[in-house]
Design a protein around this motif. Structure first.
Motif, PDB file in Angstrom:
ATOM      1  N   VAL A  95      37.076 -59.820 -65.576  1.00  0.00           N
ATOM      2  CA  VAL A  95      36.236 -59.227 -66.615  1.00  0.00           C
ATOM      3  C   VAL A  95      37.091 -58.194 -67.343  1.00  0.00           C
ATOM      4  O   VAL A  95      37.533 -57.214 -66.748  1.00  0.00           O
ATOM      5  CB  VAL A  95      34.977 -58.573 -66.025  1.00  0.00           C
ATOM      6  CG1 VAL A  95      34.141 -57.945 -67.133  1.00  0.00           C
ATOM      7  CG2 VAL A  95      34.157 -59.612 -65.254  1.00  0.00           C
ATOM      8  N   ILE A  96      37.325 -58.441 -68.642  1.00  0.00           N
ATOM      9  CA  ILE A  96      38.223 -57.603 -69.431  1.00  0.00           C
ATOM     10  C   ILE A  96      37.420 -56.807 -70.456  1.00  0.00           C
ATOM     11  O   ILE A  96      36.729 -57.387 -71.304  1.00  0.00           O
ATOM     12  CB  ILE A  96      39.284 -58.454 -70.156  1.00  0.00           C
ATOM     13  CG1 ILE A  96      40.062 -59.304 -69.146  1.00  0.00           C
ATOM     14  CG2 ILE A  96      40.226 -57.562 -70.964  1.00  0.00           C
ATOM     15  CD1 ILE A  96      41.045 -60.271 -69.781  1.00  0.00           C
ATOM     16  N   ALA A  97      37.510 -55.494 -70.384  1.00  0.00           N
ATOM     17  CA  ALA A  97      36.842 -54.616 -71.341  1.00  0.00           C
ATOM     18  C   ALA A  97      37.815 -54.271 -72.458  1.00  0.00           C
ATOM     19  O   ALA A  97      38.861 -53.658 -72.203  1.00  0.00           O
ATOM     20  CB  ALA A  97      36.358 -53.340 -70.652  1.00  0.00           C
ATOM     21  N   ASN A  98      37.485 -54.668 -73.686  1.00  0.00           N
ATOM     22  CA  ASN A  98      38.312 -54.298 -74.846  1.00  0.00           C
ATOM     23  C   ASN A  98      37.425 -53.747 -75.960  1.00  0.00           C
ATOM     24  O   ASN A  98      37.709 -53.947 -77.149  1.00  0.00           O
ATOM     25  CB  ASN A  98      39.129 -55.496 -75.332  1.00  0.00           C
ATOM     26  CG  ASN A  98      40.225 -55.101 -76.307  1.00  0.00           C
ATOM     27  OD1 ASN A  98      40.742 -53.978 -76.265  1.00  0.00           O
ATOM     28  ND2 ASN A  98      40.579 -56.010 -77.202  1.00  0.00           N
ATOM     29  N   ASP A  99      36.353 -53.077 -75.559  1.00  0.00           N
ATOM     30  CA  ASP A  99      35.471 -52.372 -76.499  1.00  0.00           C
ATOM     31  C   ASP A  99      34.906 -53.282 -77.588  1.00  0.00           C
ATOM     32  O   ASP A  99      34.610 -52.830 -78.691  1.00  0.00           O
ATOM     33  CB  ASP A  99      36.207 -51.192 -77.155  1.00  0.00           C
ATOM     34  CG  ASP A  99      36.612 -50.141 -76.132  1.00  0.00           C
ATOM     35  OD1 ASP A  99      35.839 -49.912 -75.185  1.00  0.00           O
ATOM     36  OD2 ASP A  99      37.705 -49.559 -76.262  1.00  0.00           O
ATOM     37  N   GLY A 100      34.781 -54.570 -77.304  1.00  0.00           N
ATOM     38  CA  GLY A 100      34.214 -55.492 -78.276  1.00  0.00           C
ATOM     39  C   GLY A 100      35.118 -55.780 -79.459  1.00  0.00           C
ATOM     40  O   GLY A 100      34.670 -56.361 -80.453  1.00  0.00           O
ATOM     41  N   ARG A 101      36.380 -55.438 -79.365  1.00  0.00           N
ATOM     42  CA  ARG A 101      37.307 -55.583 -80.493  1.00  0.00           C
ATOM     43  C   ARG A 101      37.544 -57.059 -80.821  1.00  0.00           C
ATOM     44  O   ARG A 101      37.844 -57.869 -79.940  1.00  0.00           O
ATOM     45  CB  ARG A 101      38.627 -54.903 -80.132  1.00  0.00           C
ATOM     46  CG  ARG A 101      39.623 -54.843 -81.270  1.00  0.00           C
ATOM     47  CD  ARG A 101      40.810 -53.972 -80.904  1.00  0.00           C
ATOM     48  NE  ARG A 101      41.833 -54.034 -81.944  1.00  0.00           N
ATOM     49  CZ  ARG A 101      42.967 -53.336 -81.921  1.00  0.00           C
ATOM     50  NH1 ARG A 101      43.193 -52.494 -80.921  1.00  0.00           N
ATOM     51  NH2 ARG A 101      43.845 -53.461 -82.889  1.00  0.00           N
ATOM     52  N   LEU A 102      37.432 -57.397 -82.105  1.00  0.00           N
ATOM     53  CA  LEU A 102      37.494 -58.787 -82.542  1.00  0.00           C
ATOM     54  C   LEU A 102      38.764 -59.150 -83.300  1.00  0.00           C
ATOM     55  O   LEU A 102      38.975 -60.326 -83.612  1.00  0.00           O
ATOM     56  CB  LEU A 102      36.291 -59.112 -83.438  1.00  0.00           C
ATOM     57  CG  LEU A 102      34.901 -58.890 -82.834  1.00  0.00           C
ATOM     58  CD1 LEU A 102      33.836 -59.302 -83.832  1.00  0.00           C
ATOM     59  CD2 LEU A 102      34.748 -59.646 -81.520  1.00  0.00           C
ATOM     60  N   ASP A 103      39.617 -58.186 -83.602  1.00  0.00           N
ATOM     61  CA  ASP A 103      40.781 -58.467 -84.456  1.00  0.00           C
ATOM     62  C   ASP A 103      42.058 -58.750 -83.681  1.00  0.00           C
ATOM     63  O   ASP A 103      43.114 -58.956 -84.271  1.00  0.00           O
ATOM     64  CB  ASP A 103      41.023 -57.303 -85.420  1.00  0.00           C
ATOM     65  CG  ASP A 103      41.361 -56.011 -84.689  1.00  0.00           C
ATOM     66  OD1 ASP A 103      41.000 -55.872 -83.501  1.00  0.00           O
ATOM     67  OD2 ASP A 103      41.974 -55.111 -85.313  1.00  0.00           O
ATOM     68  N   VAL A 104      41.976 -58.808 -82.360  1.00  0.00           N
ATOM     69  CA  VAL A 104      43.167 -59.040 -81.553  1.00  0.00           C
ATOM     70  C   VAL A 104      42.751 -59.700 -80.237  1.00  0.00           C
ATOM     71  O   VAL A 104      41.709 -59.381 -79.678  1.00  0.00           O
ATOM     72  CB  VAL A 104      43.925 -57.718 -81.296  1.00  0.00           C
ATOM     73  CG1 VAL A 104      43.070 -56.716 -80.567  1.00  0.00           C
ATOM     74  CG2 VAL A 104      45.221 -57.976 -80.540  1.00  0.00           C
ATOM     75  N   SER A 105      43.564 -60.617 -79.757  1.00  0.00           N
ATOM     76  CA  SER A 105      43.277 -61.316 -78.510  1.00  0.00           C
ATOM     77  C   SER A 105      43.701 -60.493 -77.296  1.00  0.00           C
ATOM     78  O   SER A 105      44.691 -59.762 -77.352  1.00  0.00           O
ATOM     79  CB  SER A 105      44.016 -62.655 -78.490  1.00  0.00           C
ATOM     80  OG  SER A 105      43.991 -63.228 -77.194  1.00  0.00           O
ATOM     81  N   CYS A 106      42.983 -60.658 -76.202  1.00  0.00           N
ATOM     82  CA  CYS A 106      43.434 -60.078 -74.934  1.00  0.00           C
ATOM     83  C   CYS A 106      43.438 -61.133 -73.817  1.00  0.00           C
ATOM     84  O   CYS A 106      43.454 -60.799 -72.638  1.00  0.00           O
ATOM     85  CB  CYS A 106      42.602 -58.857 -74.545  1.00  0.00           C
ATOM     86  SG  CYS A 106      40.850 -59.147 -74.372  1.00  0.00           S
ATOM     87  N   TRP A 107      43.419 -62.405 -74.223  1.00  0.00           N
ATOM     88  CA  TRP A 107      43.518 -63.512 -73.259  1.00  0.00           C
ATOM     89  C   TRP A 107      44.052 -64.727 -73.993  1.00  0.00           C
ATOM     90  O   TRP A 107      43.695 -64.970 -75.143  1.00  0.00           O
ATOM     91  CB  TRP A 107      42.153 -63.827 -72.666  1.00  0.00           C
ATOM     92  CG  TRP A 107      42.205 -64.893 -71.608  1.00  0.00           C
ATOM     93  CD1 TRP A 107      42.015 -66.242 -71.774  1.00  0.00           C
ATOM     94  CD2 TRP A 107      42.475 -64.701 -70.221  1.00  0.00           C
ATOM     95  NE1 TRP A 107      42.154 -66.906 -70.583  1.00  0.00           N
ATOM     96  CE2 TRP A 107      42.445 -65.980 -69.599  1.00  0.00           C
ATOM     97  CE3 TRP A 107      42.766 -63.582 -69.442  1.00  0.00           C
ATOM     98  CZ2 TRP A 107      42.675 -66.155 -68.237  1.00  0.00           C
ATOM     99  CZ3 TRP A 107      42.997 -63.748 -68.085  1.00  0.00           C
ATOM    100  CH2 TRP A 107      42.947 -65.021 -67.491  1.00  0.00           C
ATOM    101  N   GLY A 108      44.939 -65.496 -73.319  1.00  0.00           N
ATOM    102  CA  GLY A 108      45.508 -66.664 -73.966  1.00  0.00           C
ATOM    103  C   GLY A 108      45.829 -67.776 -72.995  1.00  0.00           C
ATOM    104  O   GLY A 108      45.461 -67.738 -71.809  1.00  0.00           O
ATOM    105  N   GLY A 109      46.545 -68.775 -73.498  1.00  0.00           N
ATOM    106  CA  GLY A 109      46.758 -70.000 -72.749  1.00  0.00           C
ATOM    107  C   GLY A 109      47.601 -69.850 -71.496  1.00  0.00           C
ATOM    108  O   GLY A 109      47.311 -70.486 -70.474  1.00  0.00           O
TER     109      GLY A 109
END
Length: 234
Positions: A95-109
């Protein structure tokens, strides 16, 4: 929720019928758990977080938390969630908390591939991810707010792991339970799990009776009256 990925924390605890807590949770959906949390006055149900590819099965497990945020210095940093992936395993959900930020990824392939090899049940992101086609090909469940192509590198970093975080305003910590399905994502505090699950089971039984009453011809305005729903005192 047949076939759901189930966590290990609390697995030894059983209900009155001898069924382990983890199996009882796996029989419930997010709606029943949300109703139980509401009735008990507990936070847990989130809004705005959904499956980012058409996940077929619900994800159920115990939480490992990661906190992401803006880069604070120019030095190289470990990639977000990499250490959590390396230390987590079957039955756990990141479970990753990123403050709901939508302009940058915090998970990938690449992370999804590594998580799959570790047997991790899925990831829930309060923010965005990328490489979603790769996660789908791996059959790795990803729940979040958006899919974007923008990399985290040079923009955000991991600020903490296995600490208390907030996801869509809900407090979450490592060891809590998470259920994620087509309706959304619900967290159940580990200390309240027995109480929440017990009430959710009663709600399900009551709703099954209500559905049968409608099938038998009873007016739905009577069947769904507030007085028909379980309360804490029952």
């Amino acid at each position: 929720m047949t076939g759901a990925t189930v966590g290990t924390t609390g697995a030894g605890r059983t209900g009155p019928d001898g069924v382990p807590l983890r199996d009882r949770i796996a029989r419930l959906d997010t709606c029943a758990l949300s109703d139980a949390l509401d009735t008990l006055g507990l936070a847990g149900a989130t809004t705005g977080i959904r499956p980012l590819w058409p996940v077929g099965e619900a994800v159920v497990g115990t939480v490992r938390t990661v906190r992401a945020g803006p880069r604070q210095h120019g030095q190289p940093a470990a990639h977000i969630a990499a250490a959590a992936v390396d230390s987590a395993g079957p039955g756990q959900v990141l479970v990753i908390a990123n403050d709901g930020r939508l302009d940058v990824s915090c998970w990938g392939g690449i992370l999804a591939l590594a998580a799959t090899r570790r047997g991790i049940g899925g990831v829930v992101i309060d923010g965005a991810c990328r490489d979603i086609a790769e996660s789908e090909e791996l059959d790795f469940p990803v729940f979040g707010r958006a899919v974007v192509p923008v990399s985290a590198r040079g923009r955000i970093v991991q600020l903490g792991m296995d600490e208390r975080i907030e996801v869509a305003g809900v407090p979450v910590q490592t060891g809590d339970w998470v259920v994620a399905d087509r309706n959304g994502v619900v967290f159940v505090p580990a200390a309240e799990a027995e109480r929440v699950v017990g009430l959710a089971e009663r709600i399900v039984r009551r709703e099954e009776g209500m559905a049968e009453a409608v099938r038998s011809g009873q007016p739905v305005d009577q069947v769904m009256h507030d007085s028909k729903f379980p309360s804490v005192e029952e």
